[in-house]
Design an enzyme around this catalytic site. Structure first.
Site, PDB file in Angstrom:
ATOM      1  N   TYR A 156     -29.127   4.208  35.998  1.00 50.86           N
ATOM      2  CA  TYR A 156     -28.675   3.241  34.990  1.00 50.86           C
ATOM      3  C   TYR A 156     -28.985   3.763  33.594  1.00 50.86           C
ATOM      4  CZ  TYR A 156     -28.378  -1.216  32.458  1.00 50.86           C
ATOM      5  OH  TYR A 156     -28.049  -2.213  31.569  1.00 50.86           O
ATOM      6  N   LYS A 160     -26.303   4.655  30.574  1.00 49.02           N
ATOM      7  CA  LYS A 160     -26.337   3.960  29.292  1.00 49.02           C
ATOM      8  C   LYS A 160     -26.648   4.912  28.139  1.00 49.02           C
ATOM      9  CE  LYS A 160     -25.281  -0.146  30.723  1.00 49.02           C
ATOM     10  NZ  LYS A 160     -23.994  -0.771  30.339  1.00 49.02           N
ATOM     11  N   ILE A 189     -32.013  -9.372  29.688  1.00 53.74           N
ATOM     12  CA  ILE A 189     -31.113 -10.502  29.488  1.00 53.74           C
ATOM     13  C   ILE A 189     -30.912 -11.212  30.824  1.00 53.74           C
ATOM     14  CG2 ILE A 189     -28.841 -11.250  28.671  1.00 53.74           C
ATOM     15  CD1 ILE A 189     -30.468  -9.898  26.481  1.00 53.74           C
ATOM     16  N   THR A 191     -28.747 -12.504  33.189  1.00 52.20           N
ATOM     17  CA  THR A 191     -27.351 -12.473  33.611  1.00 52.20           C
ATOM     18  C   THR A 191     -27.291 -12.259  35.124  1.00 52.20           C
ATOM     19  OG1 THR A 191     -27.059 -10.074  33.454  1.00 52.20           O
ATOM     20  CG2 THR A 191     -26.733 -11.348  31.418  1.00 52.20           C
ATOM     21  N   THR A 194     -28.783  -9.015  36.506  1.00 51.85           N
ATOM     22  CA  THR A 194     -30.235  -8.861  36.648  1.00 51.85           C
ATOM     23  C   THR A 194     -30.829  -9.902  37.588  1.00 51.85           C
ATOM     24  OG1 THR A 194     -30.615 -10.255  34.692  1.00 51.85           O
ATOM     25  CG2 THR A 194     -30.441  -7.873  34.337  1.00 51.85           C
TER      26      THR A 194
END
Length: 251
Positions: A156, A160, A189, A191, A194
């Site tokens: 990840y 990114k 965050i 969402t 996650t």
């Protein structure tokens, strides 16, 4: 008048979470929005909700790794709304694996969606923006694209980090086209992406403890930053990193 009045936007990963919030916020600020995802049922629900509120949005099935899907989405924006001013590369995945023994298949999937997806969206949006006389591209990266984190999957983070520098290269190449490109770097965050962490209260507590503001961010916290970069308020901002992390990287 809305901050995006008269603008046309394309948002990937718009069926839920951060992308859905961005889609609704952009619509509320006067934009016409095409948004795509692979979750068609959820996408159609978001479309219906925003239309009931008076917004002009259109959902399209879109796999961020599929070049033809991107071509269709850009073509839809131009045919239905006449142009394309804004692209938000929001689609992304985050595998729960935190170790370097992530499988090759997992690595490829993360790089395909998080990095190649951003490339494809940018590649096909730029000609439309050139026809429109300019535009703004906002690529959702992460604080994991700036610093190494023990809680972030190495795959990840790598994807990114690619988005971060790709955004700068795009900004440099296309400033003369009046096309801006910036990256957004959220911290933790809350969402659906996650949600897997909710099964690990210790990991959540550790993550929040590292945020000076003392809470997990909400999708709206990120969406308002994206709105700023999409609007003409940020007309002198390109190749930049907007960190929205509650102070995480300030330490």
């Amino acid at each position: 008048m809305g901050r995006l009045e008269g603008k046309v936007a394309l948002i990937s990963g718009g069926a839920r979470g951060q992308g859905a919030v961005e889609t609704e916020l952009f619509s509320n600020e006067g934009a016409k929005v095409v948004f795509g995802d692979i979750r068609d049922d959820e996408g159609k629900q978001v479309e219906a909700k925003i239309r009931e509120l008076g917004g002009d949005v259109t959902y399209i099935h879109m796999d961020a790794t599929n070049e033809e899907d991107w071509q269709k989405a850009v073509a839809l924006a131009e045919s239905q709304y006449g142009k394309l001013d804004i692209l938000v590369n929001n689609a992304g995945i985050s595998p729960p694996e935190r170790q370097i023994d992530i499988t090759v298949e997992q690595w490829d999937a993360v790089m395909d969606i998080n990095a190649k997806g951003v490339f494809l969206g940018t590649k096909h949006a730029i000609p439309a923006m050139q026809r429109a006389g300019g535009g703004s591209i906002i690529n959702i990266s992460s604080i994991a694209g700036i610093v190494g984190r023990p809680l972030a999957s190495p795959a990840y983070a790598a994807s990114k980090g690619a988005v971060r520098v790709f955004s700068k290269s795009t900004a440099a190449q296309h400033a003369s086209d009046n096309i801006r490109c910036n990256s957004v770097h959220p911290g933790p965050i809350d969402t659906p992406m996650t949600a897997f962490r909710k099964d690990d209260p210790a990991a959540i507590a550790e993550s929040v403890a590292r945020v000076p503001i003392g809470r997990t961010g909400q999708p709206e916290d990120v969406a308002y930053g994206v709105l700023y970069l999409a609007s003409d308020e940020s007309s002198f901002v390109t190749g930049s990193e907007l960190v929205i992390d509650g102070g995480f990287l300030a330490q």
